[in-house]
Design a protein around this motif. Structure first.
Motif, PDB file in Angstrom:
ATOM      1  N   HIS A   1     -38.967 -55.736  12.512  1.00 11.52           N
ATOM      2  CA  HIS A   1     -39.919 -56.079  13.556  1.00 11.52           C
ATOM      3  C   HIS A   1     -40.961 -57.090  13.267  1.00 11.52           C
ATOM      4  O   HIS A   1     -41.078 -58.179  13.926  1.00 11.52           O
ATOM      5  N   VAL A   2     -41.477 -57.083  12.090  1.00 12.32           N
ATOM      6  CA  VAL A   2     -42.613 -58.088  11.405  1.00 12.32           C
ATOM      7  C   VAL A   2     -41.689 -59.557  11.436  1.00 12.32           C
ATOM      8  O   VAL A   2     -42.089 -60.463  11.617  1.00 12.32           O
ATOM      9  N   ARG A   3     -40.373 -59.192  10.763  1.00 11.15           N
ATOM     10  CA  ARG A   3     -39.658 -60.637  10.587  1.00 11.15           C
ATOM     11  C   ARG A   3     -39.371 -61.269  11.881  1.00 11.15           C
ATOM     12  O   ARG A   3     -39.231 -62.537  12.160  1.00 11.15           O
ATOM     13  N   ALA A   4     -39.105 -60.106  13.096  1.00 11.79           N
ATOM     14  CA  ALA A   4     -38.501 -61.014  14.589  1.00 11.79           C
ATOM     15  C   ALA A   4     -39.552 -61.347  15.180  1.00 11.79           C
ATOM     16  O   ALA A   4     -39.699 -61.973  16.151  1.00 11.79           O
ATOM     17  N   ALA A   5     -40.963 -60.496  15.111  1.00 10.05           N
ATOM     18  CA  ALA A   5     -42.156 -61.019  16.035  1.00 10.05           C
ATOM     19  C   ALA A   5     -42.385 -62.269  15.803  1.00 10.05           C
ATOM     20  O   ALA A   5     -43.060 -62.801  14.730  1.00 10.05           O
ATOM     21  N   GLU A   6     -42.700 -62.987  17.074  1.00 11.27           N
ATOM     22  CA  GLU A   6     -43.237 -64.585  16.922  1.00 11.27           C
ATOM     23  C   GLU A   6     -44.521 -64.606  17.365  1.00 11.27           C
ATOM     24  O   GLU A   6     -45.305 -65.609  17.080  1.00 11.27           O
ATOM     25  N   GLU A   7     -45.249 -63.561  18.174  1.00  7.10           N
ATOM     26  CA  GLU A   7     -46.532 -63.823  18.733  1.00  7.10           C
ATOM     27  C   GLU A   7     -47.264 -63.053  17.742  1.00  7.10           C
ATOM     28  O   GLU A   7     -47.255 -61.959  17.141  1.00  7.10           O
ATOM     29  N   PRO A   8     -48.367 -63.966  17.112  1.00  2.00           N
ATOM     30  CA  PRO A   8     -49.366 -63.517  16.070  1.00  2.00           C
ATOM     31  C   PRO A   8     -49.724 -62.020  16.097  1.00  2.00           C
ATOM     32  O   PRO A   8     -49.983 -61.394  15.025  1.00  2.00           O
ATOM     33  N   SER A   9     -50.560 -61.723  17.298  1.00  2.00           N
ATOM     34  CA  SER A   9     -50.981 -60.604  17.454  1.00  2.00           C
ATOM     35  C   SER A   9     -50.026 -59.221  17.515  1.00  2.00           C
ATOM     36  O   SER A   9     -50.445 -58.266  16.982  1.00  2.00           O
ATOM     37  N   ILE A  10     -48.871 -59.564  18.014  1.00  2.00           N
ATOM     38  CA  ILE A  10     -48.104 -58.527  17.724  1.00  2.00           C
ATOM     39  C   ILE A  10     -47.377 -58.051  16.272  1.00  2.00           C
ATOM     40  O   ILE A  10     -47.427 -57.186  16.002  1.00  2.00           O
ATOM     41  N   ARG A  11     -47.261 -59.278  15.745  1.00  2.00           N
ATOM     42  CA  ARG A  11     -46.658 -59.308  14.373  1.00  2.00           C
ATOM     43  C   ARG A  11     -47.883 -58.555  13.554  1.00  2.00           C
ATOM     44  O   ARG A  11     -47.702 -57.776  12.639  1.00  2.00           O
ATOM     45  N   ARG A  12     -49.259 -58.769  13.847  1.00  2.00           N
ATOM     46  CA  ARG A  12     -50.406 -57.991  13.104  1.00  2.00           C
ATOM     47  C   ARG A  12     -50.341 -56.593  13.277  1.00  2.00           C
ATOM     48  O   ARG A  12     -50.437 -55.936  12.531  1.00  2.00           O
ATOM     49  N   VAL A  13     -49.891 -56.275  14.510  1.00  2.00           N
ATOM     50  CA  VAL A  13     -49.998 -54.797  14.688  1.00  2.00           C
ATOM     51  C   VAL A  13     -48.835 -54.191  14.094  1.00  2.00           C
ATOM     52  O   VAL A  13     -48.841 -53.040  13.393  1.00  2.00           O
ATOM     53  N   PHE A  14     -47.518 -54.674  14.053  1.00  2.00           N
ATOM     54  CA  PHE A  14     -46.435 -54.334  13.201  1.00  2.00           C
ATOM     55  C   PHE A  14     -46.765 -54.328  11.790  1.00  2.00           C
ATOM     56  O   PHE A  14     -46.519 -53.135  11.117  1.00  2.00           O
ATOM     57  N   GLU A  15     -47.539 -55.137  11.111  1.00  2.00           N
ATOM     58  CA  GLU A  15     -47.802 -55.266   9.672  1.00  2.00           C
ATOM     59  C   GLU A  15     -48.909 -53.970   9.382  1.00  2.00           C
ATOM     60  O   GLU A  15     -48.704 -53.440   8.455  1.00  2.00           O
ATOM     61  N   SER A  16     -49.667 -53.706  10.555  1.00  2.00           N
ATOM     62  CA  SER A  16     -50.706 -52.646  10.169  1.00  2.00           C
ATOM     63  C   SER A  16     -49.960 -51.346  10.078  1.00  2.00           C
ATOM     64  O   SER A  16     -50.298 -50.383   9.469  1.00  2.00           O
ATOM     65  N   LEU A  17     -49.092 -51.138  11.040  1.00  2.00           N
ATOM     66  CA  LEU A  17     -48.058 -49.841  11.342  1.00  2.00           C
ATOM     67  C   LEU A  17     -47.483 -49.710  10.108  1.00  2.00           C
ATOM     68  O   LEU A  17     -47.319 -48.604   9.454  1.00  2.00           O
ATOM     69  N   LEU A  18     -46.851 -50.880   9.481  1.00  2.00           N
ATOM     70  CA  LEU A  18     -45.984 -50.893   8.412  1.00  2.00           C
ATOM     71  C   LEU A  18     -46.681 -50.581   6.987  1.00  2.00           C
ATOM     72  O   LEU A  18     -46.249 -49.656   6.502  1.00  2.00           O
ATOM     73  N   ARG A  19     -47.933 -51.176   6.993  1.00  2.00           N
ATOM     74  CA  ARG A  19     -48.789 -50.605   5.969  1.00  2.00           C
ATOM     75  C   ARG A  19     -48.983 -49.127   5.762  1.00  2.00           C
ATOM     76  O   ARG A  19     -48.965 -48.176   4.758  1.00  2.00           O
ATOM     77  N   ASP A  20     -49.251 -48.586   6.995  1.00  2.00           N
ATOM     78  CA  ASP A  20     -49.524 -47.079   7.133  1.00  2.00           C
ATOM     79  C   ASP A  20     -48.331 -46.325   6.614  1.00  2.00           C
ATOM     80  O   ASP A  20     -48.276 -45.284   6.113  1.00  2.00           O
ATOM     81  N   GLU A  21     -47.212 -46.681   7.288  1.00  2.00           N
ATOM     82  CA  GLU A  21     -45.798 -45.840   7.206  1.00  2.00           C
ATOM     83  C   GLU A  21     -45.597 -45.971   5.764  1.00  2.00           C
ATOM     84  O   GLU A  21     -44.926 -45.006   5.164  1.00  2.00           O
ATOM     85  N   VAL A  22     -45.633 -47.154   4.940  1.00  2.00           N
ATOM     86  CA  VAL A  22     -45.181 -47.127   3.528  1.00  2.00           C
ATOM     87  C   VAL A  22     -46.060 -45.859   2.882  1.00  2.00           C
ATOM     88  O   VAL A  22     -45.632 -45.457   1.878  1.00  2.00           O
ATOM     89  N   ARG A  23     -47.348 -46.006   3.341  1.00  3.26           N
ATOM     90  CA  ARG A  23     -48.260 -44.868   2.410  1.00  3.26           C
ATOM     91  C   ARG A  23     -47.885 -43.329   2.953  1.00  3.26           C
ATOM     92  O   ARG A  23     -47.612 -42.701   2.114  1.00  3.26           O
ATOM     93  N   HIS A  24     -47.331 -43.144   3.938  1.00  2.00           N
ATOM     94  CA  HIS A  24     -46.822 -42.095   4.776  1.00  2.00           C
ATOM     95  C   HIS A  24     -45.742 -41.592   3.786  1.00  2.00           C
ATOM     96  O   HIS A  24     -45.587 -40.462   3.425  1.00  2.00           O
TER      97      HIS A  24
END
Length: 242
Positions: free
Chosen positions: A154-177
């Protein structure tokens, strides 16, 4: 429905403290900067529905990991295990809130309804430590690892910057989880008698590879591209294969 506000000042303080744990605040004006004029009404409609379903998925994490915490408490697990799962529950609550905010950015909840019931895992007669091991291995390792794979797409596919930032935030947490899950599984396996865990370990050994294959097949089957992809509504097969 996810409630985004409360009139109780004490509860509001706890909510603000939880929101502050993320690099993206839910009230920092990101929604104002959404460049939705670049997308069609169909794109936005599909994205709104997809993000509402993501709220449900994140809320499921709250329910499942609360069950994990209860099993760990009953098993008298070491404090670091309790602390890690407690933090993960907070992350999942924050994810639910953040995804609900995205739905608001995309038009609000007026035409949407979410049923938050039926999220609990099936009951078993396993002892608490074995129950905790199964939830940790299936949900905190397997499901979170596959979520990482999908979020990266989703990070690769998202073109709207705010949406990409949300995915990046979720991704960081899920890696830790997922990392915490692997450590928790190892801790449980060395902290409790083999006789207490053997049945669940055998079940996991037999089922987890097939469950992982099934999750990946499902993700690929849903990756049809189409409206809303750039806003996080769906993926294309190439996004997952990259």
């Amino acid at each position: 429905m996810i409630e985004l506000a409360t009139d109780d000042p004490i509860l509001a303080r706890f909510a603000r403290d939880l929101d502050a744990q993320t690099s993206i605040g839910v009230d920092d004006g990101l929604g104002v900067r959404l460049e939705l004029e670049r997308f069609s009404a169909e794109d936005i409609e599909h994205a709104q529905l997809a993000w509402s379903h993501r709220v449900l998925g994140e809320y499921r994490g709250v329910v499942i990991y609360t069950e994990l915490l209860a099993a760990l408490v009953e098993a008298e697990a070491p404090y670091p295990a309790l602390a890690a799962v407690h933090r993960i529950i907070g992350d999942e609550l924050r994810h639910s809130r953040l995804c609900a905010e995205v739905v608001g950015w995309l038009g609000g909840w007026e035409s949407l309804h979410l049923d938050l019931g039926g999220q609990r895992m099936p009951r078993t007669d396993d002892p608490p430590a074995a129950r905790a091991l199964e939830i940790a291995a299936r949900e905190l390792v397997l499901v979170e690892e596959e979520s990482v794979r999908t979020l990266r797409a989703h990070v690769r596919a998202a073109e709207e910057p705010s949406i990409r930032r949300v995915f990046e935030s979720l991704l960081r947490d899920e890696v830790r989880h997922a990392a915490a899950g692997r450590s928790l599984v190892a801790l449980l396996e060395r902290s409790y008698p083999e006789s207490e865990l053997a049945g669940v370990q055998a079940r996991l050994h037999a089922r987890l590879p097939e469950e992982r294959r099934h999750l990946r097949e499902q993700a690929l089957a849903r990756a049809v591209g189409g409206p809303g992809r750039q806003l996080g509504a769906r993926l294309a097969p190439g996004d997952l294969e990259a």
